[in-house]
Design a protein around this motif. Structure first.
Motif, PDB file in Angstrom:
ATOM      1  N   THR A 169       0.847  -1.210   0.000  1.00 23.70           N
ATOM      2  CA  THR A 169       0.000   0.000   0.000  1.00 23.70           C
ATOM      3  C   THR A 169       0.875   1.251   0.000  1.00 23.70           C
ATOM      4  O   THR A 169       0.605   2.216  -0.722  1.00 23.70           O
ATOM      5  CB  THR A 169      -0.914   0.005   1.248  1.00 23.70           C
ATOM      6  N   LEU A 170       1.928   1.189   0.806  1.00 21.66           N
ATOM      7  CA  LEU A 170       2.827   2.348   0.899  1.00 21.66           C
ATOM      8  C   LEU A 170       3.498   2.620  -0.454  1.00 21.66           C
ATOM      9  O   LEU A 170       3.601   3.777  -0.887  1.00 21.66           O
ATOM     10  CB  LEU A 170       3.893   2.089   1.972  1.00 21.66           C
ATOM     11  N   VAL A 230       2.912   6.113  -2.163  1.00 21.45           N
ATOM     12  CA  VAL A 230       4.032   7.074  -2.265  1.00 21.45           C
ATOM     13  C   VAL A 230       4.397   7.339  -3.725  1.00 21.45           C
ATOM     14  O   VAL A 230       4.559   8.504  -4.135  1.00 21.45           O
ATOM     15  CB  VAL A 230       5.256   6.560  -1.463  1.00 21.45           C
ATOM     16  N   VAL A 231       4.494   6.252  -4.513  1.00 21.27           N
ATOM     17  CA  VAL A 231       4.840   6.449  -5.931  1.00 21.27           C
ATOM     18  C   VAL A 231       3.751   7.283  -6.615  1.00 21.27           C
ATOM     19  O   VAL A 231       4.041   8.205  -7.393  1.00 21.27           O
ATOM     20  CB  VAL A 231       5.034   5.089  -6.649  1.00 21.27           C
ATOM     21  N   ASN A 232       2.505   6.983  -6.286  1.00 17.28           N
ATOM     22  CA  ASN A 232       1.404   7.748  -6.868  1.00 17.28           C
ATOM     23  C   ASN A 232       1.508   9.227  -6.504  1.00 17.28           C
ATOM     24  O   ASN A 232       1.416  10.100  -7.376  1.00 17.28           O
ATOM     25  CB  ASN A 232       0.070   7.171  -6.372  1.00 17.28           C
ATOM     26  N   ILE A 258       2.247  -2.089 -10.166  1.00 14.94           N
ATOM     27  CA  ILE A 258       2.776  -1.038 -11.063  1.00 14.94           C
ATOM     28  C   ILE A 258       1.616  -0.464 -11.886  1.00 14.94           C
ATOM     29  O   ILE A 258       1.465   0.763 -12.010  1.00 14.94           O
ATOM     30  CB  ILE A 258       3.861  -1.611 -12.012  1.00 14.94           C
ATOM     31  N   GLY A 259       0.813  -1.371 -12.419  1.00 13.45           N
ATOM     32  CA  GLY A 259      -0.323  -0.959 -13.251  1.00 13.45           C
ATOM     33  C   GLY A 259      -1.307  -0.116 -12.475  1.00 13.45           C
ATOM     34  O   GLY A 259      -1.747   0.944 -12.944  1.00 13.45           O
ATOM     35  N   ILE A 260      -1.616  -0.564 -11.256  1.00 13.63           N
ATOM     36  CA  ILE A 260      -2.624   0.176 -10.464  1.00 13.63           C
ATOM     37  C   ILE A 260      -2.080   1.551 -10.056  1.00 13.63           C
ATOM     38  O   ILE A 260      -2.812   2.535 -10.008  1.00 13.63           O
ATOM     39  CB  ILE A 260      -3.095  -0.653  -9.247  1.00 13.63           C
ATOM     40  N   THR A 261      -0.764   1.619  -9.818  1.00 10.05           N
ATOM     41  CA  THR A 261      -0.155   2.925  -9.482  1.00 10.05           C
ATOM     42  C   THR A 261      -0.303   3.885 -10.657  1.00 10.05           C
ATOM     43  O   THR A 261      -0.668   5.059 -10.496  1.00 10.05           O
ATOM     44  CB  THR A 261       1.346   2.742  -9.140  1.00 10.05           C
ATOM     45  N   PHE A 262      -0.044   3.362 -11.850  1.00 11.72           N
ATOM     46  CA  PHE A 262      -0.184   4.169 -13.068  1.00 11.72           C
ATOM     47  C   PHE A 262      -1.631   4.668 -13.202  1.00 11.72           C
ATOM     48  O   PHE A 262      -1.872   5.835 -13.507  1.00 11.72           O
ATOM     49  CB  PHE A 262       0.223   3.310 -14.273  1.00 11.72           C
TER      50      PHE A 262
END
Lengths: 292, 367
Positions: free
Chosen positions: A89-90, A94-96, A156-160
């Protein structure tokens, strides 16, 4: 002396203040405030109280625990695989937040500055803003198909996707803010020899700091708390988020409420801490640019 | 040696039928202090921005040292600009604001420090280098904006109404400081203002503009004493020139509404030669060329009118007498000793040898 006397005679007598006192209905205000406190603190109280009980004390959800069961937190920690889920989750959050601030502010800046000169950018502005009115549920299933086709059903996909889905709201927020930054600053930087990227990152980006804080907090809370998008997109159990992990307490015939609520408290804490420390930026950012 | 030539420059904005600037021609000599002056919307700032490269040139050539620079980006023109609202970077200190252009050029830090310290000393900003713009007064911010231009050591300085946000006293101080700076730096400067006093006091040459066109280019003295048209005559000078629609008849100009004065022989000869005898024209006379002293009344007996003072303003050295003769209103600027109260009937002599005559149709000076 004469002049002084005249001056004194001409001096108008001090007027009584004509400030109107607004009447406040304190009874109604107090009732509203008490209701608001109950609406917010009530569920929080129930969550904490249940998290500290054992299942035998569940008959009255409002009662204080007779014996405090701190082990509920330990059990919840183990059952949810908390460290792993927390890191997932972090990472997403954070990346988002970082990418959202950099990319969304840049997109909003370009769109805001050029939308009055160029029809394309004006169209882009309305295109993004209109996306705010499309509920996620409507596009949820096609999105699942699309994401799996591109093999993006992972963190990765969900962050994008979070970065992209945040664009409408963030362009709306940044746009109001950018409008207030005088264009003369960019022209001055241009005359000083700066290139467009230098103008953005050295002059404009630092000035957007209050709005960065707002966008960061809103993105953080949205990503951290979101349940639906990870539910439909994250198929790999190792890549699940804390929100999805709450499902483990729900059996086919019974639910371990005390452990579930202990887990909710653990998940809630980071957002709560974040909100308490940064709430002034949220209010300031959301309202900035709306009035001169 | 920097020479700038503006050759038939035009500016047209999308969706606007008229040119915002049309047929702008000007040759700027090395080290010259040029002032663009004119009313709001006359195109002076647009012209300045075209020189800076912040606006595209629709037609014509902008030449610097023999090279056409129309398509050169602002950063490649070696021009420094001071903006009306200072445009200081709020997130940077005074030092960083002044050194920003140099750091963009990747100049060594020692050299940046040397140049910024030098400029700060010239402008009296040494004690404020670590402050942010928000912690400075209006005058200090203005000096930082100037400093940012100075450190660049550019070929040309552009100043877009830099004093318009300052109070009257500070404006006078800064005016002197900018003039001294020009003498010290020996660089070309183009200064835009709508204040004709700033233009008169600072410029080597003034370019006066109206409706996007140059009305006249000349030294302050030329513009004040030999205006080419009624607009220039009216714009330069405060209070502005008195204008009267009149007819030239029997060696006198008369408007049939109270003004009837004789024209001196020399001026009359020119007007007659140009065919204005018996025709309508516009007479212009500056307030300071209307006198109330006895000696003037005796020297110009054919140009004396009896006027009633309606409003009088005492300005210390001078008095402004807003007066009326018959139905004709005018203002006279007289010595403070000749102060007259409102309501007084005063004899006033029009010094017609200094009057200006304009064609009614073209509004050009008759000379």
């Amino acid at each position: 002396m004469q002049a002084n006397a005249d001056l004194n005679n001409n001096t108008p007598a001090p007027r009584k203040s004509k400030k109107r006192k607004k009447k406040v209905n304190w009874t109604l205000t107090s009732v509203m405030m008490v209701l608001a406190i109950f609406a917010i603190l009530g569920p929080l109280y129930i969550t904490v109280v249940i998290a500290l009980k054992d299942p035998s004390q569940m008959t009255n959800v409002l009662s204080l625990p007779k014996q405090i069961h701190w082990e509920n937190f330990k059990n919840a920690w183990q059952m949810t695989n908390f460290p792993k889920m927390f890191l997932n989750t972090l990472f997403i959050t954070v990346v988002n937040v970082i990418f959202t601030i950099f990319t969304n502010s840049m997109a909003a800046y370009v769109i805001t500055r050029y939308r009055l000169k160029n029809k394309f950018f004006n169209m882009m502005y309305y295109y993004f803003i209109s996306a705010m009115f499309i509920p996620f549920n409507v596009i949820m299933l096609p999105l699942v198909k699309e994401v799996s086709a591109f093999h993006m059903d992972n963190i990765i996909g969900i962050t994008f996707l979070y970065i992209v889905f945040g664009l409408p709201q963030n362009i709306f927020l940044y746009s109001g803010f950018v409008k207030e930054i005088p264009t003369a600053l960019e022209e001055a930087a241009e005359m000083d020899g700066a290139k467009p990227m230098q103008i953005f990152f050295k002059v404009i980006f630092p000035l957007m700091k209050p709005m960065h804080a707002t966008v960061a907090i809103l993105s953080f809370m949205w990503t951290w708390n979101d349940f639906l998008m990870p539910l439909v997109l994250l198929s790999n159990p190792d890549q699940q988020t804390l929100q999805l992990a709450q499902y483990v307490f729900q059996g086919q015939f019974s639910t371990q409420y005390n452990l579930a609520f202990a887990s909710y408290v653990l998940v809630l804490l980071p957002v709560l801490i974040m909100y308490v420390f940064f709430q002034k930026y949220i209010i300031a950012g959301v309202t900035s640019g709306s009035v001169k | 040696m920097v020479e700038i030539n503006l050759k038939h420059i035009y500016k047209e904005y999308d969706g606007n039928d008229n040119y915002s600037v049309s047929d702008f021609n000007l040759d700027i000599k090395d080290k010259e202090f040029i002032v663009f002056v004119g009313p709001s919307g006359c195109g002076k700032s647009t012209t300045l921005r075209m020189i800076a490269g912040l606006e595209d040139i629709s037609k014509g050539d902008l030449v610097m040292d023999g090279k056409v620079i129309n398509d050169l980006a602002p950063k490649d023109r070696d021009i420094a600009m001071v903006f009306q609202n200072y445009a200081l970077y709020p997130n940077m200190t005074v030092f960083d604001n002044m050194g920003f252009g140099l750091s963009i050029k990747k100049m060594p830090k020692d050299e940046i420090k040397k140049r910024v310290d030098n400029a700060a000393e010239i402008l009296g900003l040494t004690d404020f280098l670590q402050r942010k713009p928000a912690a400075l007064s209006g005058g200090q911010r203005q000096r930082v904006a100037l400093g940012r231009a100075i450190v660049r050591d550019a070929k040309l300085f552009l100043l877009d109404e830099p004093l318009s946000n300052l109070d009257a006293k500070l404006r006078v101080d800064m005016r002197t400081q900018i003039a001294q700076l020009h003498q010290r730096l020996q660089t070309n400067m183009i200064y835009v203002t709508h204040d004709q006093v700033e233009a008169m006091t600072m410029a080597d040459r003034i370019v006066i503009m109206n409706d996007g066109k140059i009305q006249q280019v000349g030294t302050p003295d030329e513009l004040y004493n030999k205006p080419t048209n009624k607009f220039v005559a009216g714009f330069m000078g405060s209070p502005s020139m008195n204008f009267f629609d009149a007819e030239l008849k029997n060696g006198r100009v008369s408007n049939g509404r109270g003004l009837d004065v004789a024209v001196p022989e020399g001026r009359l000869k020119v007007l007659r030669e140009k065919g204005y005898d018996g025709k309508k024209l516009t007479v212009g006379i500056r307030p300071e060329d209307i006198h109330t002293e006895q000696v003037a009344l005796e020297a110009m007996p054919d140009a004396v009118v009896s006027a009633k003072v309606e409003v009088s303003e005492f300005l210390g050295t001078d008095s402004m007498l807003y007066s009326r003769t018959g139905e004709t209103e005018f203002v006279a600027q007289v010595n403070a000793r000749d102060y007259h109260k409102p309501g007084e009937e005063v004899e006033m002599a029009f010094e017609m040898s200094k009057a200006h005559f304009f064609d009614d149709d073209t509004e050009l000076t008759i000379e």
